[in-house]
Design an enzyme around this catalytic site. Structure first.
Site, PDB file in Angstrom:
ATOM      1  N   TYR A 132      -2.095  -1.790  10.400  1.00 26.58           N
ATOM      2  CA  TYR A 132      -2.087  -1.814   8.923  1.00 26.58           C
ATOM      3  C   TYR A 132      -0.771  -1.230   8.404  1.00 26.58           C
ATOM      4  CZ  TYR A 132      -3.992  -1.210   4.166  1.00 26.58           C
ATOM      5  OH  TYR A 132      -4.219  -1.277   2.806  1.00 26.58           O
ATOM      6  N   SER A 174       0.876  -1.168   0.000  1.00 26.84           N
ATOM      7  CA  SER A 174       0.000   0.000   0.000  1.00 26.84           C
ATOM      8  C   SER A 174       0.913   1.218   0.000  1.00 26.84           C
ATOM      9  CB  SER A 174      -0.850  -0.021   1.281  1.00 26.84           C
ATOM     10  OG  SER A 174      -1.436   1.246   1.517  1.00 26.84           O
TER      11      SER A 174
HETATM   12  P1  NAD Z   1     -11.805  -5.961  -0.375  1.00 22.08           P
HETATM   13  O1  NAD Z   1     -12.444  -5.858   0.963  1.00 22.08           O
HETATM   14  O2  NAD Z   1     -12.563  -5.539  -1.574  1.00 22.08           O
HETATM   15  O3  NAD Z   1     -11.285  -7.456  -0.620  1.00 22.08           O
HETATM   16  C1  NAD Z   1     -10.544  -8.156   0.340  1.00 22.08           C
HETATM   17  C2  NAD Z   1     -10.791  -9.643   0.163  1.00 22.08           C
HETATM   18  O4  NAD Z   1      -9.945 -10.338   1.113  1.00 22.08           O
HETATM   19  C3  NAD Z   1     -12.243 -10.054   0.465  1.00 22.08           C
HETATM   20  O5  NAD Z   1     -12.750 -10.847  -0.598  1.00 22.08           O
HETATM   21  C4  NAD Z   1     -12.131 -10.857   1.755  1.00 22.08           C
HETATM   22  O6  NAD Z   1     -13.078 -11.903   1.851  1.00 22.08           O
HETATM   23  C5  NAD Z   1     -10.711 -11.414   1.648  1.00 22.08           C
HETATM   24  N1  NAD Z   1     -10.156 -11.833   2.939  1.00 22.08           N
HETATM   25  C6  NAD Z   1     -10.231 -11.172   4.113  1.00 22.08           C
HETATM   26  N2  NAD Z   1      -9.646 -11.907   5.076  1.00 22.08           N
HETATM   27  C7  NAD Z   1      -9.167 -13.027   4.491  1.00 22.08           C
HETATM   28  C8  NAD Z   1      -8.471 -14.174   4.958  1.00 22.08           C
HETATM   29  N3  NAD Z   1      -8.136 -14.306   6.253  1.00 22.08           N
HETATM   30  N4  NAD Z   1      -8.146 -15.150   4.076  1.00 22.08           N
HETATM   31  C9  NAD Z   1      -8.485 -15.029   2.763  1.00 22.08           C
HETATM   32  N5  NAD Z   1      -9.170 -13.991   2.271  1.00 22.08           N
HETATM   33  C10 NAD Z   1      -9.499 -12.998   3.128  1.00 22.08           C
HETATM   34  O7  NAD Z   1     -10.441  -5.118  -0.225  1.00 22.08           O
HETATM   35  P2  NAD Z   1      -9.434  -4.499  -1.316  1.00 22.08           P
HETATM   36  O8  NAD Z   1      -9.512  -3.039  -1.173  1.00 22.08           O
HETATM   37  O9  NAD Z   1      -9.589  -5.140  -2.626  1.00 22.08           O
HETATM   38  O10 NAD Z   1      -8.033  -4.922  -0.647  1.00 22.08           O
HETATM   39  C11 NAD Z   1      -7.210  -5.939  -1.160  1.00 22.08           C
HETATM   40  C12 NAD Z   1      -5.779  -5.669  -0.709  1.00 22.08           C
HETATM   41  O11 NAD Z   1      -5.349  -4.409  -1.239  1.00 22.08           O
HETATM   42  C13 NAD Z   1      -5.579  -5.585   0.794  1.00 22.08           C
HETATM   43  O12 NAD Z   1      -4.372  -6.220   1.166  1.00 22.08           O
HETATM   44  C14 NAD Z   1      -5.490  -4.102   1.055  1.00 22.08           C
HETATM   45  O13 NAD Z   1      -4.759  -3.797   2.222  1.00 22.08           O
HETATM   46  C15 NAD Z   1      -4.785  -3.654  -0.202  1.00 22.08           C
HETATM   47  N6  NAD Z   1      -4.915  -2.237  -0.511  1.00 22.08           N
HETATM   48  C16 NAD Z   1      -6.148  -1.707  -0.759  1.00 22.08           C
HETATM   49  C17 NAD Z   1      -6.246  -0.359  -1.075  1.00 22.08           C
HETATM   50  C18 NAD Z   1      -7.558   0.298  -1.366  1.00 22.08           C
HETATM   51  O14 NAD Z   1      -7.590   1.532  -1.426  1.00 22.08           O
HETATM   52  N7  NAD Z   1      -8.626  -0.430  -1.596  1.00 22.08           N
HETATM   53  C19 NAD Z   1      -5.090   0.444  -1.102  1.00 22.08           C
HETATM   54  C20 NAD Z   1      -3.857  -0.133  -0.828  1.00 22.08           C
HETATM   55  C21 NAD Z   1      -3.796  -1.479  -0.545  1.00 22.08           C
END
Ligand code: NAD
Length: 258
Positions: free
Chosen positions: A153, A140
């Site tokens: 985080y 991130s």
């Molecule tokens: P999201 O909530 O849309 O998707 C996350 C997915 O992870 C969900 O399908 C959930 O069921 C799954 N999950 C949660 N716990 C789990 C576990 N223990 N085992 C397996 N699956 C699990 O979130 P997103 O925004 O797509 O985030 C995905 C990644 O991207 C994360 O690591 C997040 O930190 C990172 N990220 C997101 C953003 C953002 O702005 N959305 C920015 C930087 C980084």
């Protein structure tokens, strides 16, 4: 570089948001994809909708046995994994003084233990198969900067840089590359949920959270998109040598420049 024909890719957290976008891009590029997620039904639905022979798989990335069995099943059904995207993640926000220890541990389990367990399993299969591979850890902008209320985080996302650098060193002789993909804010369920939560913590409106907190330090006040991240993940998966390993790539509208 963007043709993944014949490759096997396992993406965790692929039933939603960023993981789903990356898995779809990989499938469209010719890879056989495993949509691994703790949400088993959603993983199966996502894989079905994706086509291209994708399979859905229930996997809690904090559970050692489930992770190891998931990679063994992938090998039995598709072949040894060539590409891992360790992407599963959640967000819990609170000031440090109010942060429950159980929530801290849950965050580190999902983001750090999950990255370690899936990386270890992927490396074992990649080394055994002898055809190298690409490991992408979902970092991130918070792998490089800090924000209030996100202690575990930010700590975990910084930690992934260290993990990727060790994988780069240990994996090099096996043709295994490891990089950290660092998005800015992308409008997924994870982010939609925290807009009202941050508004409450900060005592400001939701528009102000978006403008003055989330996008304040970008060059243009824009959200990063799912397509931006999927394109970068495709590039990292297909890159052909150890020239690009142990790095982190920020895709954040200039929120942080390194
Ligand atoms: P999201 O909530 O849309 O998707 C996350 C997915 O992870 C969900 O399908 C959930 O069921 C799954 N999950 C949660 N716990 C789990 C576990 N223990 N085992 C397996 N699956 C699990 O979130 P997103 O925004 O797509 O985030 C995905 C990644 O991207 C994360 O690591 C997040 O930190 C990172 N990220 C997101 C953003 C953002 O702005 N959305 C920015 C930087 C980084």
């Amino acid at each position: 570089m963007h043709d993944l024909t014949g490759k096997i890719a396992l993406v965790t957290g692929a039933a939603s948001g960023i993981g789903r976008a990356i898995a779809t891009a990989y499938a469209n590029a010719g890879a056989r994809v495993v949509v691994a997620d703790i949400a088993a039904d959603k993983a199966a639905e996502t894989a079905d909708a994706m086509g291209h022979g994708a399979i859905g798989m229930a996997m809690d990335v904090t559970d050692e046995a489930q992770v190891d069995e998931g990679f063994a099943r992938t090998r039995r059904e598709l072949g040894p994994v060539d590409i891992l995207v360790s992407n599963a993640g959640v967000q819990i926000i609170a000031p440090i003084v109010d942060f429950a220890f159980a929530d801290w541990k849950r965050m580190l389990a999902i983001h750090m233990d999950g990255a370690f367990l899936t990386t270890r399993a992927a490396m074992r299969h990649m080394i055994d198969a002898g055809r190298g591979g690409s490991i992408i850890l979902m970092g991130s902008a918070h792998s490089h900067v800090a924000s209030k209320f996100k202690a575990p985080y930010v700590a975990a996302k910084h930690g992934l840089l260290g993990l990727a650098r060790v994988v780069a060193k240990e994996g090099a002789t096996h043709g295994i590359r490891a990089n950290v993909l660092c998005p800015g804010f992308v409008r997924t369920p994870l982010v939609e949920k925290q807009i009202p939560e941050q508004a409450k913590e900060l005592g400001i409106g939701e528009d102000a959270v978006i403008r003055d907190v989330m996008l304040r330090d970008t060059v243009d006040g824009e959200f990063t998109t799912l397509e931006d991240i999927a394109d970068t993940a495709l590039f990292l998966a297909g890159f052909g040598s150890n020239a690009l390993t142990g790095q982190s790539l920020l895709v954040s509208h200039g929120w942080h420049m390194q």
